[in-house]
Design a protein around this motif. Structure first.
Motif: not given
Length: 432
Positions: A69-96
């Motif tokens: 919906e936002t047409k984002a191309n960049t993700v900044i991950v600053t959540s609790r440490d153990d949740t980083h991997v989830d957002y990183i993998l989901r971002g890479l899956a979308l080529d971000l």
């Protein structure tokens, strides 16, 4: 134009990333969404930065919807440490492009997942190792690259965390290994990455000892046996030297605590839903170590002797790097306002193997982490400085090796055996 979504609206997210984007880099970057499992965090952020009033807010399960919906191309991950991997993998899956606060992840297994995902993605991972950008650390890198000490043979790095900073890790979620990976990952990955970067060598084996000496239920300065206490309401805090070192008796009745950062817990900007930053440092649930010594072997012959202690009278580090042609030394006293004695100016002392000592006074720039944060932010949001003659912005490989050393440290402590980095990363193919 970078269209940025922020995953995890923490204080770090606001101070290190959101505010600089809004204040200094808004022509090239736009924050288009916030994501957090606590809506209150997003509301606090919007209250602090009215420019974000129109920005939509999403829960974690709507990550893909948010990006679409936002047409984002960049993700900044600053959540609790153990949740980083989830957002990183989901971002890479979308080529971000994914910018992750350190530590990149909390386990070597998750680091392996990130490396594999990046390999098959058109996106990339950047890890915000700001300490590389410190003026002294850059100068040390340049001295090594210039061959001033020849081939590096050994590094001695002793890191000191004072009772204010050290106690803060044991008041919050960091004290649980399942959330932080332990302090050899949450904190020491900063230091392991720094050494890896200086040496430009890959760690291959680590052996370490560690212990919980100061905090937890058996802490010698625990004022009482009760569990589940909080500084803001504790009736024994005037008997707790850790609390009283940074407070005084006038404030005990006012439930003041410097880690709460407010007159009381109710008006603290850190008081998010189901979160308190003032849990007792002597709780029974504390399971991680607060003291480490470690030896790391590198693939081109260098050795690292490392120690860190999270309960000391002052904060800083002492560093020596030895080579076939000389030696570099420096000592830093961090947070001078908390050091209870006069401190000297930091310099870099260079000792050629044969010749006279040189004292190097380093030109510094303003900003937190020794001026490192503003320079890192420029590389993140304006592009890498073309004038820099060496690689400084960290990627997934650097993040993975720092995590593997950190996990190797605490596992070696538990298992009393050397840990092979390749085994922790399962011989993952890492880009050269």
């Amino acid at each position: 134009m970078k269209r940025i979504v922020v995953c995890g609206v923490s204080n770090r997210a606001m101070g290190m990333f959101i505010e600089p984007v809004l204040r200094y880099f808004s022509k090239e970057n736009e924050i288009v969404a916030l994501l957090d499992n606590d809506r209150k965090r997003c509301d606090i952020c919007k209250g602090k930065y009215p420019e974000l009033a129109h920005v939509p807010v999403y829960p974690p399960e709507e990550f893909e919807k948010m990006v679409d919906e936002t047409k984002a191309n960049t993700v900044i991950v600053t959540s609790r440490d153990d949740t980083h991997v989830d957002y990183i993998l989901r971002g890479l899956a979308l080529d971000l492009t994914v910018i992750s606060e350190k530590p990149m992840v909390t386990t070597a297994a998750d680091a392996k997942k990130v490396l594999a995902a990046e390999e098959s993605s058109n996106g990339e991972v950047i890890v915000a190792f700001n300490y590389r950008y410190n003026a002294f650390h850059r100068k040390i890198k340049e001295l090594i690259l210039d061959g001033k000490i020849g081939r590096v043979t050994s590094v001695d790095l002793n890191w000191y965390i004072d009772t204010y900073h050290g106690a803060s890790y044991f008041k919050r979620w960091n004290r649980m290994r399942k959330y932080s990976g332990g302090l050899s990952i949450h904190k020491s990955t900063h230091h392991f990455d720094l050494v890896n970067w200086w040496l430009d060598q890959k760690p291959v084996e680590v052996f370490a000892y560690g212990a919980l000496n100061y905090y937890g239920k058996d802490g010698e300065l625990n004022p009482g046996p009760e569990d589940n206490r909080y500084c803001g309401t504790c009736e024994e805090k005037n008997k707790c030297p850790y609390y009283m070192r940074w407070s005084n008796r006038r404030h005990v009745m006012d439930v003041k605590d410097d880690h709460i950062k407010g007159k009381n817990i109710d008006d603290s900007h850190e008081h998010y839903t189901n979160y308190r930053p003032d849990a007792c440092i002597f709780d029974h649930e504390i399971e991680i170590e607060d003291t480490y010594v470690a030896t790391v072997k590198y693939d081109r012959g260098a050795f690292l002797s490392y120690s860190i202690n999270f309960s000391l009278p002052y904060e800083g580090y002492r560093l020596a790097i030895n080579g076939t042609k000389g030696r570099i030394e420096t000592t830093e006293y961090h947070e001078p306002s908390r050091v209870p004695f006069p401190i000297p100016e930091q310099t870099i002392d260079y000792f050629p193997l044969f010749g006279s000592k040189e004292v190097i006074h380093v030109v510094q720039n303003e900003g937190t982490h020794g001026g490192g944060d503003p320079l890192l932010q420029e590389d993140l949001f304006l592009g890498v400085d073309s004038e820099c003659s060496y690689e400084i912005l960290a990627g997934a490989e650097a993040g993975a090796y720092s995590i593997a050393v950190g996990e190797g440290v605490w596992r070696s402590c538990k298992e009393n055996t050397p840990m092979r980095i390749s085994e922790l990363l399962k011989e993952t193919a890492v880009k050269n």
